[in-house]
Design a protein around this motif. Structure first.
Motif, PDB file in Angstrom:
ATOM      1  N   ALA A  16      87.432 -11.366  86.583  1.00  0.00           N
ATOM      2  CA  ALA A  16      86.369 -11.423  85.583  1.00  0.00           C
ATOM      3  C   ALA A  16      85.584 -10.124  85.511  1.00  0.00           C
ATOM      4  O   ALA A  16      85.160  -9.709  84.430  1.00  0.00           O
ATOM      5  N   GLU A  17      85.378  -9.469  86.647  1.00  0.00           N
ATOM      6  CA  GLU A  17      84.489  -8.294  86.667  1.00  0.00           C
ATOM      7  C   GLU A  17      85.215  -6.985  86.393  1.00  0.00           C
ATOM      8  O   GLU A  17      84.595  -6.020  85.960  1.00  0.00           O
ATOM      9  N   THR A  73      74.648 -15.380  91.052  1.00  0.00           N
ATOM     10  CA  THR A  73      75.855 -16.227  90.947  1.00  0.00           C
ATOM     11  C   THR A  73      76.931 -15.412  90.219  1.00  0.00           C
ATOM     12  O   THR A  73      77.287 -14.336  90.662  1.00  0.00           O
ATOM     13  N   THR A  74      77.413 -15.914  89.092  1.00  0.00           N
ATOM     14  CA  THR A  74      78.457 -15.163  88.378  1.00  0.00           C
ATOM     15  C   THR A  74      77.895 -14.447  87.157  1.00  0.00           C
ATOM     16  O   THR A  74      78.641 -13.970  86.313  1.00  0.00           O
ATOM     17  N   PHE A 130      88.309 -18.058  94.726  1.00  0.00           N
ATOM     18  CA  PHE A 130      87.019 -17.595  94.197  1.00  0.00           C
ATOM     19  C   PHE A 130      87.019 -16.067  94.046  1.00  0.00           C
ATOM     20  O   PHE A 130      86.622 -15.531  93.010  1.00  0.00           O
ATOM     21  N   SER A 140      87.077 -24.449  95.266  1.00  0.00           N
ATOM     22  CA  SER A 140      87.233 -23.776  93.972  1.00  0.00           C
ATOM     23  C   SER A 140      87.954 -24.737  93.045  1.00  0.00           C
ATOM     24  O   SER A 140      89.098 -25.099  93.297  1.00  0.00           O
ATOM     25  N   ARG A 160      89.341 -14.901  91.144  1.00  0.00           N
ATOM     26  CA  ARG A 160      88.739 -15.140  89.819  1.00  0.00           C
ATOM     27  C   ARG A 160      87.600 -14.164  89.554  1.00  0.00           C
ATOM     28  O   ARG A 160      87.420 -13.678  88.435  1.00  0.00           O
ATOM     29  N   GLU A 161      86.815 -13.894  90.591  1.00  0.00           N
ATOM     30  CA  GLU A 161      85.652 -13.024  90.425  1.00  0.00           C
ATOM     31  C   GLU A 161      86.087 -11.598  90.055  1.00  0.00           C
ATOM     32  O   GLU A 161      85.509 -10.977  89.171  1.00  0.00           O
ATOM     33  N   GLY A 206      85.169 -22.550  88.919  1.00  0.00           N
ATOM     34  CA  GLY A 206      84.137 -22.026  89.803  1.00  0.00           C
ATOM     35  C   GLY A 206      84.143 -22.766  91.123  1.00  0.00           C
ATOM     36  O   GLY A 206      84.938 -23.688  91.328  1.00  0.00           O
ATOM     37  N   GLN A 216      82.917 -19.189  86.597  1.00  0.00           N
ATOM     38  CA  GLN A 216      83.528 -17.878  86.846  1.00  0.00           C
ATOM     39  C   GLN A 216      84.459 -17.459  85.726  1.00  0.00           C
ATOM     40  O   GLN A 216      84.609 -16.285  85.426  1.00  0.00           O
ATOM     41  N   TRP A 217      85.150 -18.426  85.162  1.00  0.00           N
ATOM     42  CA  TRP A 217      86.306 -18.119  84.325  1.00  0.00           C
ATOM     43  C   TRP A 217      86.580 -19.346  83.446  1.00  0.00           C
ATOM     44  O   TRP A 217      86.415 -20.459  83.923  1.00  0.00           O
ATOM     45  N   ARG A 242      81.304 -17.521  81.102  1.00  0.00           N
ATOM     46  CA  ARG A 242      81.091 -17.011  82.452  1.00  0.00           C
ATOM     47  C   ARG A 242      79.612 -16.694  82.655  1.00  0.00           C
ATOM     48  O   ARG A 242      78.963 -16.101  81.791  1.00  0.00           O
TER      49      ARG A 242
END
Lengths: 433, 306
Positions: free
Chosen positions: B30-31, A350-351, B23, A297, B26-27, A255, A241-242, A310
């Motif tokens: 990121a987006e 997914t990501t 989660f 996580s 973070r998502e 993640g 994710q990061w 990512r």
């Protein structure tokens, strides 16, 4: 230790379930009854339901108002979108997704069912299983739901007829067999009067099974791994994710772990690049750990300095996903514009997000007989099989094997609206045939 | 170090809620291009901030923190806000309702008027001004029947409005955060948490809170079925008599519409017991702003409220 012996599912006594049923069969009333009779509702919330019922002239207490909280829902007496409710009994915790029954709200129903361990199906015993119920059951089964608790509701209206109950049982048994359902419990109830929801009733002497609450408390939990047994992926999947940068140098990859636990010292592969390395450290929300369990996580450090970003997938030792830029998928189409070949969307898997093209629309799933019918377009709320090509390769598993790496959504690039839910592979129902 | 887990240890309910929230945070980070974390100094935003810090440790937060300040504050909450932000060394933006009043954007409801609804304008103006495309909030679905219907990532059009009839599908954990210019998302990582989960997590993690969450004595008056704390903005009206009571706050919001509850619970353990056995909901016990109509929260949310 052999991987097959590992316990991959955390034991959390938590059951997530979604309601399924046609309009007016009484889904929201069943949930209202369940919450009221287990005293999950606060006094002021109950008073508000009583007051709203009186104001709207629908009798003393309309239990559906417990979850139908929107103005438009109460005006029309229907459920438009999923209501999430949380309940706890001394035996376990529940997350309840009370889903709409109308065909026009199929996307909302799929939203609620996509994370469910079990479906609570409500059937009106006066009329039997309706087409809309079959459609939503079909979607729930495609999404991987394998356990059903069926309420044969409104039994008071058929004089608690054993025959009416047996008809629901027969219909549901037949349907369950075609949908690959592994566990089916049918219970005669009256949500209106509370029989067999929380309190066992003497109204149905022919029935000696559990109440709805007892069945919910006894159902196996554990989500995907719990209900998909031998088919599930057996190596960890960690969609990145990061990237976390550490003071003094070094990076770790954040993640959520899925599929199987990941361990320090474990050999891993980073996909789609195919790079190999070893886990050198794991950081969980509770601090450093030797092992990252499924559902946590975490961030992991690797022993080699690799180019990981990512959207990449870190996979543990064992079976690898398929890296591909073309695959067959089952999609549920949510938007009025038909889905046709040679149209472009953005896919989120997914990501990772990447442009995607519908190479072909191959078939539509008939929700009544579960046959695949060749078509060249999918209309709103239809389910079908398509072939998708992607601009950059994805690391995918068949949906039946892994719910995270096997699922995706399609996004309209102009409006950013989610237009389809997709599952890698042919329809899950047909896998066993 | 005893934090190392072994295969024999299990994950519990709080671990799953915690990881799910991390989660989501973070998502969205990121987006989205320019997220912001809304922080009121209340217990839910304290938990949210704690989770955000965990999500990006050892780095700093990749987004600023914003407080929408009605100007009707409890001193203890502002002191808590400032000390938390300072100890983290993070950025705080304060968007003041008073500034919206001074600029003529909203009408001052008067010295003892409620400013809760006015916050929406201040919030939306601050989002536009800072070009934020995502705002994290600590709202939970168990709080209200309209919130129970809301997605984790909740889309707002360019007017900041929520349309409950046209929510985006949100399947699995595929949180989809793309918006066009002027639109934004509200992100609720605590959607699946209950009030009890929040308190159990605060206990487990040792999260600090403003002292007014714990039992203390205070001068209060009874108004609209609530115990309001006497302050610069809440003064006894004719016929109202102030009393010194042992109380605590279950929620923290605008001081003119947030009620205290009679309680002697002055430790987390006692609060957990009290929360688990309460027969009145959190908002029912403490929020005047939800009492105006059957769909007060839905109506405020449609306008762009938290």
């Amino acid at each position: 230790m052999p991987i097959a012996d590992l316990d991959v599912s955390p034991v959390v006594n938590l059951l997530r379930f979604a309601t399924i049923g046609s309009v007016d069969d009484g889904k929201s009333t069943v949930i209202g009854r369940l919450l009221v009779d287990t005293r999950q509702l606060f006094d002021d919330q109950f008073d508000a339901v009583v007051e709203a019922s009186r104001n709207r002239g629908v009798g003393d207490v309309d239990l559906s108002f417990v979850t139908d909280g929107l103005r438009a829902e109460r005006e029309q007496g229907i459920t438009i979108d999923v209501a999430y409710r949380y309940a706890a009994t001394p035996r376990r915790k529940f997350v309840i997704a009370d889903c709409p029954g109308h065909v026009q709200y199929t996307a909302n129903m799929a939203t609620g069912a996509s994370t469910a361990d079990l479906a609570l199906v409500v059937v009106d015993a006066t009329s039997g299983v309706k087409e809309q119920t079959r459609r939503h059951l079909c979607i729930a089964a495609l999404l991987g739901v394998r356990q059903l608790i069926v309420c044969a509701n409104k039994m008071d209206r058929v004089g608690w007829s054993e025959k009416a109950f047996d008809n629901v049982v027969a219909e549901m048994e037949q349907l369950s067999a075609t949908l690959g359902i592994e566990s089916l419990t049918v219970i005669p109830i009256s949500a209106l009067y509370g029989d067999n929801v929380v309190e066992a009733s003497s109204a149905a002497p022919f029935y000696d099974g559990p109440t709805v609450l007892e069945a919910l408390e006894a159902a196996p939990t554990g989500g995907w791994a719990g209900t998909h047994g031998d088919d599930v992926t057996r190596a960890a999947r960690l969609p990145v994710q990061w990237i976390l940068r550490h003071p003094g140098g070094g990076r770790s990859y954040a993640g959520m772990v899925d599929g199987a636990p990941l361990r320090v010292g474990e050999d891993v592969t980073v996909l789609p690049q195919g790079l190999r390395s070893t886990v050198s450290a794991i950081e969980t929300p509770a601090g450093p750990a030797e092992e990252a369990l499924v559902g946590l996580s975490v961030s992991v450090s690797l022993s080699d300095d690799l180019d990981v970003s990512r959207g990449d997938l870190i996979v543990g030792s064992g079976d690898l996903p398929t890296v591909t830029s073309e695959f067959t998928a089952t999609v549920c189409w949510f938007t009025p514009t038909p889905l046709r070949a040679n149209t472009r969307y953005r896919i989120k898997h997914t990501t990772r997000s990447t442009p995607a093209m519908i190479a072909s629309v191959d078939a539509r799933l008939d929700v009544n007989d579960l046959n695949l019918v060749p078509v060249d377009e999918l209309l709103i709320n239809e389910i079908g099989v398509v072939t998708i090509t992607t601009a950059s390769p994805l690391a995918v598993d068949i949906y039946a094997h892994n719910r995270i790496t096997g699922s995706f959504v399609l996004i309209d690039e102009a409006t950013n609206v989610t237009v389809a839910a997709g599952m890698v592979g042919p329809p899950l129902l047909l896998n066993g045939e | 170090m005893t934090a190392t887990t072994t295969a024999a240890e299990r994950i519990d309910h709080l671990d799953l809620l915690e990881s799910h929230a991390i989660f989501i945070i973070r998502e969205v980070a990121a987006e989205c291009e320019r997220p912001v974390l809304l922080f009121s100094g209340g217990k839910d935003s304290a938990v949210l901030l704690h989770l955000a810090v965990k999500a990006f440790a050892p780095s700093k937060l990749p987004f600023p923190i914003m407080h929408v300040d009605t100007g009707h504050n409890f001193d203890e909450v502002i002191a808590f806000r400032d000390s938390v932000i300072e100890s983290l060394g993070e950025r705080l933006i304060v968007a003041k309702v008073q500034d919206s009043i001074d600029a003529g954007r909203v009408v001052d409801p008067g010295p003892d008027g409620m400013r809760n609804r006015l916050q929406t304008v201040t919030l939306l103006d601050a989002i536009t001004e800072n070009r934020f495309d995502a705002a994290f909030g600590g709202a939970r679905r168990d709080e209200d029947k309209a919130r129970a219907k809301e997605r984790v990532l909740s889309f707002r059009n360019s007017f900041g409005e929520w349309d409950p009839r046209r929510q985006r599908p949100e399947l699995w954990q595929l949180y989809q955060g793309k918006v066009s210019g002027g639109e934004h998302l509200r992100c609720f990582p605590l959607s699946d948490w209950t009030e009890l989960d929040i308190w159990q997590y605060i206990e487990r993690e040792g999260i600090e809170l403003p002292s007014i969450y714990y039992a203390h004595t205070r001068d209060v008056i009874q108004r609209d079925g609530m115990l309001l704390s006497l302050s610069d903005w809440v003064k006894p009206r004719p016929g109202e008599v102030s009393k010194n009571e042992t109380v605590r706050f279950r929620t923290v919001g605008d001081a003119t519409c947030t009620g205290a509850v009679l309680s002697g619970a002055d430790t987390i353990d006692q609060i957990i017991v009290e929360t688990a056995s309460s027969r009145i909901s959190e908002r029912g016990a403490t929020r005047a702003d939800d009492r105006f109509s059957e769909t007060a929260m839905e109506d405020r949310k449609r306008e762009g409220y938290f």
